[in-house]
Enzyme design. Sequence first.
Site, PDB file in Angstrom:
ATOM      1  N   GLU A   1       0.873  -1.190   0.000  1.00 29.14           N
ATOM      2  CA  GLU A   1       0.000   0.000   0.000  1.00 29.14           C
ATOM      3  C   GLU A   1       0.898   1.224   0.000  1.00 29.14           C
ATOM      4  O   GLU A   1       1.061   1.920   1.003  1.00 29.14           O
ATOM      5  CB  GLU A   1      -0.956   0.011   1.198  1.00 29.14           C
ATOM      6  CG  GLU A   1      -2.007   1.127   1.066  1.00 29.14           C
ATOM      7  CD  GLU A   1      -2.904   1.283   2.289  1.00 29.14           C
ATOM      8  OE1 GLU A   1      -3.268   0.259   2.897  1.00 29.14           O
ATOM      9  OE2 GLU A   1      -3.215   2.437   2.644  1.00 29.14           O
TER      10      GLU A   1
ATOM     11  N   HIS B   1       1.691   4.680  -1.982  1.00 30.77           N
ATOM     12  CA  HIS B   1       0.964   5.556  -2.905  1.00 30.77           C
ATOM     13  C   HIS B   1       1.877   6.476  -3.701  1.00 30.77           C
ATOM     14  O   HIS B   1       2.972   6.823  -3.265  1.00 30.77           O
ATOM     15  CB  HIS B   1      -0.032   6.408  -2.122  1.00 30.77           C
ATOM     16  CG  HIS B   1      -1.030   5.577  -1.366  1.00 30.77           C
ATOM     17  ND1 HIS B   1      -1.875   4.691  -1.983  1.00 30.77           N
ATOM     18  CD2 HIS B   1      -1.308   5.486  -0.041  1.00 30.77           C
ATOM     19  CE1 HIS B   1      -2.647   4.098  -1.077  1.00 30.77           C
ATOM     20  NE2 HIS B   1      -2.315   4.566   0.108  1.00 30.77           N
TER      21      HIS B   1
ATOM     22  N   HIS C   1      -9.637   0.587  -0.707  1.00 23.44           N
ATOM     23  CA  HIS C   1      -8.893   1.570   0.086  1.00 23.44           C
ATOM     24  C   HIS C   1      -9.825   2.710   0.496  1.00 23.44           C
ATOM     25  O   HIS C   1     -10.753   3.045  -0.244  1.00 23.44           O
ATOM     26  CB  HIS C   1      -7.731   2.102  -0.764  1.00 23.44           C
ATOM     27  CG  HIS C   1      -6.826   3.051  -0.048  1.00 23.44           C
ATOM     28  ND1 HIS C   1      -7.074   4.407   0.016  1.00 23.44           N
ATOM     29  CD2 HIS C   1      -5.687   2.829   0.646  1.00 23.44           C
ATOM     30  CE1 HIS C   1      -6.091   4.987   0.714  1.00 23.44           C
ATOM     31  NE2 HIS C   1      -5.243   4.054   1.114  1.00 23.44           N
TER      32      HIS C   1
ATOM     33  N   ASP D   1       1.539   2.309   3.732  1.00 20.70           N
ATOM     34  CA  ASP D   1       0.718   3.497   3.512  1.00 20.70           C
ATOM     35  C   ASP D   1       1.600   4.740   3.336  1.00 20.70           C
ATOM     36  O   ASP D   1       1.219   5.847   3.733  1.00 20.70           O
ATOM     37  CB  ASP D   1      -0.304   3.729   4.637  1.00 20.70           C
ATOM     38  CG  ASP D   1      -1.564   4.443   4.138  1.00 20.70           C
ATOM     39  OD1 ASP D   1      -1.594   4.830   2.962  1.00 20.70           O
ATOM     40  OD2 ASP D   1      -2.489   4.623   4.945  1.00 20.70           O
TER      41      ASP D   1
HETATM   42 ZN    ZN Z   1      -3.393   4.334   1.913  1.00 21.39          ZN
END
Ligand code: ZN
Length: 334
Positions: A9, A11, A174, A295
């Site tokens: 995850e 980004h 998500h 994340d």
């Molecule tokens: Zn995320």
Amino acid sequence: MSTRKIAIEEHLSLRDPDFMGVTAAQFDGTEVGFPEQAWRSLTRKLLDLDDERIAHMDASGIELSVLSVASPGAQGIPDRRQAVHWAARANDVVAARVAANPSRFAAFAVLPMQDPAAAARELRRAVTELGMCGAMVHSFSQVDTVDNAVYYDGREYWGFWATVEQLGVPIYLHPRKMLDRHSRMIQGHPWLATAAWSFAVDTTTHALRLMGSGLFDRFPGVQVVLGHLGEMVPFTLWRTDHWMSIERNGCPAQRPFAEYFANNFHVTISAVLSTPRLEDVIEVIGTQRVLYATDYPYESMEETASWWDALELDPVDRTAMERGNAIALLGLNS
Ligand code: ZN
């Protein structure tokens, strides 16, 4: 430090002004509580796939980052044709960036879920032609108007889910920010309108809608990934199933929700560095369905890795959660 982690995850945003118009302007960092300077730093990190990101990966033992366009991505484009066009362009650009460094990057596709048939076609193209390993969708899509939120449990999405099952790739569900008209319960409490609370409420509700729709009875091979240790799903399942056994209220699902969670979901550890909560989630879903993730850049790769590396884990389970489960789920070359 374990040095062969696969983080799923992670980004990015794209440099093209059109792309930033969606990922930055519609998801304004200051609007969700980031101070302006912090948002500038996040934007820089979202745009970088070079030295800074690679340095964080090296310092955290991440061999491979599976990239995804930041929230809300294509989900925030109400015009269907524009969403379809934007998603295809974004996938082409991301695939080209991955191809420039395939030993360190892979990617999830973005999908124009505003148009289920087009989303299925784009997923097929992204997987079979661009080599992507599934897709990340940022919860609901705005369709036609900015106030119209569409979730993916309706019959109009069954053709899409049939394609997902046929391709054998996961869909990462998500979070994104709730629309104002859906969040009256927190009006006047903006600190709850972010990752602090409402992101998980929306994504959890979306996951429960998918379970209740009968989708996983019809397409038992579909696999959905939830971040943030499964949002709130692992903690609501017992009570949800208990009350569903008392009053069905027309729910078409054939099996307890806990069975769908055990067979059709994976979770990542992204952004929840809580050892007791990890232990709870492993108890609920098992180590074969827990995957490593950061994340980034909303969270620190190094902070996540130092928490993770210090955990007392069975070595076989550790390797599975750090990379083996991702290789199996995403069809990566080991
Ligand atoms: Zn995320």
